[in-house]
Design an enzyme around this catalytic site. Sequence first.
Site, mmCIF file in Angstrom:
data_model
loop_
_atom_site.group_PDB
_atom_site.id
_atom_site.type_symbol
_atom_site.label_atom_id
_atom_site.label_comp_id
_atom_site.label_asym_id
_atom_site.label_seq_id
_atom_site.Cartn_x
_atom_site.Cartn_y
_atom_site.Cartn_z
ATOM 1 N N SER A 141 0.833 -1.197 0.000
ATOM 2 C CA SER A 141 0.000 0.000 0.000
ATOM 3 C C SER A 141 0.875 1.258 0.000
ATOM 4 O O SER A 141 1.597 1.510 -0.956
ATOM 5 C CB SER A 141 -0.944 -0.041 1.203
ATOM 6 N N ASP A 284 -6.108 -4.005 -1.350
ATOM 7 C CA ASP A 284 -4.951 -3.600 -0.556
ATOM 8 C C ASP A 284 -4.265 -4.813 0.074
ATOM 9 O O ASP A 284 -4.893 -5.620 0.753
ATOM 10 C CB ASP A 284 -5.444 -2.655 0.550
#
Length: 427
Positions: A141, A284
């Site tokens: 991320s 994510d």
Amino acid sequence: MAPTSHCLANMVLTNIASRTDHILHFLKESSSERLILQAIEDLISHVKEYPEVKNKAAKAGAVGFLLKIRSKQKNEIIQGALREALAILGYADPIPGRGIRILSIDGGGIRGLLVLEMLKKLEELTGKRVYQLFDFFCGVSTGAILSFSIGIHKHILDEISFGYEEISKEVFKQSSWRGTGSLVWNHSYYDTALWEKKLQQYLGSDTLISTARLPECPKLCAVSAVVNQARLSAFVFRNYSLPWKFQSQYLGKSDCAIWQAARASAAAPTYFEEFKLGNLLHQDGGILVNNPTAIAVHEVKLIWPNTPIQCVVSFGTGRTVPSPAQFTSGDDQKSVSSNTSWANKFYKILDSATDTEGVHTMLNDLLPDQVYYRFNPYLTEMVSMVETDSQKLELLKRDAIMYLRRNEDKFHEVAKVLMEKRHQYRK
């Protein structure tokens, strides 16, 4: 009689193999710079189009041919093409230092500003840029975005910090009524199209593997979570290929754009829409492995299987001191548990699955002293990953500065280990 599909398949395979042999022969026989560059580019295009020929080319000695050319060529354009061709075939140059130096960065959105402050400290102590201090970067991320910014684009840390805040203010500026409506219809609170546009502008559309052409570009990977398979699994975006004899435990690819890899790794559920790439849906990576250090160690042992690990530096994006309620016991704990909503139970399960300190404990037990270092500051207040309030962001930076002061000796130790040279006998 028309040929069967089996016969056609064999014909196609024969043609591909013949083309491979032709390119390798062309590579060996070329003498002028123009023809050498053409042969290398042909090899790169051929392996990208037919990844299955990588093993055949490697077995036929393509790596040796390319290294021989590299030792004689001074042309930087040809050198760049050679670096990409070697990377595609799974070759990695020997480590320049005493061993492999790994940088791993957790997810955490805007809290990546903490990591930037800690990286500044390493640059100050070593007199080196971050991309010069590490052989391998791994991020999830926000960690992926930072890795690409530092390792590929070589942005100055202060510039990254400023850009991070500016982009966040633009992307995470959303009225509650509009955000809620978007969440209902698109499963994302924020404007995903705007986020993608900013990532394209900031990171670019070059393919990951093509970054191997850049001098001094370290090996990098970003981790996402694939959510449309039978089992939730980690996915690794790489700017390298593994040697043909080795296979990673993780699915991955290297032919997508840099911004796409970052978009997939940072597709935080409810914040942004899932990201479809080919037949896979990515979210994510933090929902599965918010601390990617163990993945980084696994990958480097495949790239450089006979090289020791010199240093692993793992950065978290902040934590808070556990509250007394988390340690409630006896009848009080039963009372709390009986009143826990399904939503709270879900978030507790998710929190457990993405526990960054659990990975830290495991690696701290397994890796030798003066090899593994974890930095994860305690925060005065846990800041949201999409926070835009300037006062809270300033508080975040102050927490980082206080943490640096309290851990001054540890940072000096890491800097010393990172700067250690190879012993003469290993050279």
